[in-house]
Design a protein around this motif. Structure first.
Motif, mmCIF file in Angstrom:
data_model
loop_
_atom_site.group_PDB
_atom_site.id
_atom_site.type_symbol
_atom_site.label_atom_id
_atom_site.label_comp_id
_atom_site.label_asym_id
_atom_site.label_seq_id
_atom_site.Cartn_x
_atom_site.Cartn_y
_atom_site.Cartn_z
ATOM 1 N N GLU A 195 -2.152 -1.873 1.964
ATOM 2 C CA GLU A 195 -3.087 -1.724 1.698
ATOM 3 C C GLU A 195 -3.628 -2.577 -0.405
ATOM 4 O O GLU A 195 -3.709 -3.395 -0.496
ATOM 5 C CB GLU A 195 -4.542 -1.156 1.975
ATOM 6 N N ARG A 229 2.361 -8.403 9.427
ATOM 7 C CA ARG A 229 2.111 -6.579 10.567
ATOM 8 C C ARG A 229 2.844 -6.883 10.675
ATOM 9 O O ARG A 229 3.337 -7.565 11.980
ATOM 10 C CB ARG A 229 0.234 -7.264 10.672
ATOM 11 N N ILE A 245 -4.823 -1.355 8.034
ATOM 12 C CA ILE A 245 -3.432 -0.651 8.063
ATOM 13 C C ILE A 245 -3.080 -0.100 7.377
ATOM 14 O O ILE A 245 -4.502 0.799 7.280
ATOM 15 C CB ILE A 245 -3.354 -2.252 7.398
ATOM 16 N N SER A 246 -2.692 0.791 6.442
ATOM 17 C CA SER A 246 -1.741 1.587 5.903
ATOM 18 C C SER A 246 -2.441 1.458 4.568
ATOM 19 O O SER A 246 -2.262 0.385 3.899
ATOM 20 C CB SER A 246 -0.543 2.271 6.154
ATOM 21 N N LYS A 247 -2.456 2.529 4.238
ATOM 22 C CA LYS A 247 -3.219 3.015 2.178
ATOM 23 C C LYS A 247 -2.249 1.801 2.439
ATOM 24 O O LYS A 247 -2.897 1.568 0.629
ATOM 25 C CB LYS A 247 -3.890 3.895 2.363
ATOM 26 N N ASP A 248 -1.009 2.253 1.954
ATOM 27 C CA ASP A 248 0.000 1.638 0.995
ATOM 28 C C ASP A 248 0.241 0.314 1.319
ATOM 29 O O ASP A 248 0.354 -0.398 -0.468
ATOM 30 C CB ASP A 248 1.242 2.699 0.984
#
Length: 477
Positions: free
Chosen positions: A331, A285, A326-329
């Motif tokens: 993820e 991250r 975290i972002s959906k992408d």
């Protein structure tokens, strides 16, 4: 009597002088935790084989006879043996095995009890290694025999056991149902398993401190830091525990890159301290640090039962963490990679500390893995009331503490057996183990309910106990 008790270095010199004069040196080695007639007859028979009898005693820290052993400290054991007329010299062995003392004393005769006879021909057995060393130095191994067989360990366990009756009864039941070969076969099977650990990577930092007091103007405790240490925690610690039992262990965990220079140091520390048979699969991250949990703990010694112990009571703690989702992408990317990684393993163990790695999408992905799935969710100051086992749609095995189980089911008063059954149904688990602290563990599986008493009689520090239990119990289910 005290002149008989010598250091190992002095004993080595005495042995050389005796042998130079043509004297035969006989050597006996063991724990000798409870002096009994069998020991006395063994020493007398050994002395009859030569001119001087040397006895070395296993040091307390290397005695592996079970919980509560040795009953008698090394100095008392040495003094008891030195009181015998047939014994010329005694020494407390500072090494883990007898191999070093054999090399220093170089006895003409190395005497062992008759119950070891035959073991000298078993490859890898300690007695076989002792025989080889003794013969290398020009000596021979001899087995003494007595028509009556005694066992210090059996006598102590039967009459002087420090274990509660419930623990003794449980261990007797295990001994009656399973043989040593059964356990050897189980560990051999476990060794072949390929195990993947998924969970938050944590660096645990301990600041060993002494309490100075509180400020007159502020209600803030002040401590003096005496020293600090960093350890692998979270999923990293679980992976290292498993590495002692399984030949192939993987760990999928998140590291931070918020401060690149600092995070490289953390990653290097982690890689350097993971065991050789642990393969790391790191996710990164850019907007977060590697999680660090700092604890300021009391380092002042206290006397408990005439033994000096360090009180590891915690003053306060600090987290270095970014717990935002975290972002959906990202993820979706992590879910795909995690699925690919897990395909190479037989067992997946999830250590969910609720610190940001395991999102709903990742949990659903993990639950669909075809491999055996063991899960533990932990409640801490960062996630109280939010990180519950019931968020997992499936788990073959669940390890959970009683307070965390009650929190997950919103039930303060029902009996543990009933709640374990509800947890099993909620996550479709075949086996649920509920840790009960000093009361041991309750296990619910297809055979019903089993209560396992706590085997430890003295708790030094319970940090990481749940992680260790999860790791090893998951392998045995």
């Amino acid at each position: 009597m005290m002149s008989k008790i010598q250091s190992l270095e002095t004993l080595g010199k005495l042995s050389r002088k005796l042998k130079a004069k043509g004297k035969i040196v006989v050597h006996c080695h063991g724990t000798f935790d409870l002096m009994h007639p069998g020991h006395i007859r063994h020493f007398e028979a050994a002395k009859a084989l030569g001119d001087a009898l040397v006895v070395t005693v296993t040091a307390d820290r290397f005695v592996k006879k079970g919980i509560g052993h040795p009953v008698f400290r090394e100095q008392l054991r040495a003094e008891s043996i030195a009181a015998l007329t047939c014994v010329d010299y005694v020494c407390v062995d500072p090494h883990e095995t007898s191999e070093e003392v054999i090399g220093i004393i170089k006895p003409d005769v190395y005497a062992k009890g008759g119950d070891y006879e035959g073991k000298e021909n078993e490859q890898g057995h300690p007695t076989a290694r002792e025989k080889t060393l003794v013969e290398t130095h020009g000596g021979r191994m001899h087995f003494t025999h007595d028509p009556v067989t005694f066992s210090s360990t059996a006598l102590l366990n039967d009459h002087f056991s420090s274990l509660p009756e419930s623990v003794r009864a449980f261990l007797d039941g295990i001994r009656a149902r399973y043989s040593g070969d059964d356990f050897a076969a189980l560990f051999e099977k476990i060794q072949k398993l390929r195990v993947l650990v998924i969970g938050d990577a944590i660096l645990d930092v301990y600041h060993y401190s002494t309490f100075l007091g509180r400020s007159v103007k502020e209600e803030i405790p002040r401590v003096r830091v005496l020293g600090s240490e960093m350890f692998l925690g979270g999923s990293l610690a679980v992976a290292n525990t498993l590495a002692g039992f399984c030949s192939a262990v993987g760990v999928a965990a998140v590291l931070g890159r918020q401060n690149p220079a600092r995070e490289k140091q953390h990653e290097r520390f982690i890689r350097d301290h993971l065991k050789r048979n642990v393969t790391p699969k790191f996710f990164f991250r850019d907007d977060a640090p590697t999680i660090i949990n700092e604890r300021f703990v009391n380092n002042e010694p206290t006397i408990v039962d005439k033994t000096t112990k360090v009180n590891m009571r915690k003053y306060f703690g600090l987290y270095h963490i970014n717990e935002t989702p975290i972002s959906k992408d990202l993820e979706v990317t992590w879910a795909k990679r995690l699925k690919k990684i897990a395909s190479g393993y037989d067992v997946v163990i999830v250590t969910d500390y609720g610190l940001g790695m395991l999102t709903d999408t990742l949990i659903k992905t993990i639950a669909r893995f075809p491999t055996f799935l063991a899960v533990n969710t932990q409640t801490n100051s960062m996630n109280y009331g939010f990180n519950l086992i019931t968020k997992y749609p499936r788990a073959d095995y669940v390890s959970i503490s009683q307070p965390e189980m009650r929190l997950a089911l919103h039930d303060k008063h029902s009996d543990v057996e009933h709640l374990a059954e509800k947890i099993a149904k909620a996550v479709h688990a075949k086996t649920v183990a509920v840790t009960l602290g000093a009361l041991g563990v309750l296990v619910r599986d297809k055979s019903g309910i089993t209560s396992i008493p706590a085997l430890s009689t003295s708790v030094v520090d319970n940090i990481g106990a749940g992680d260790a239990f999860l790791a090893l119990s998951a392998l045995g289910v």
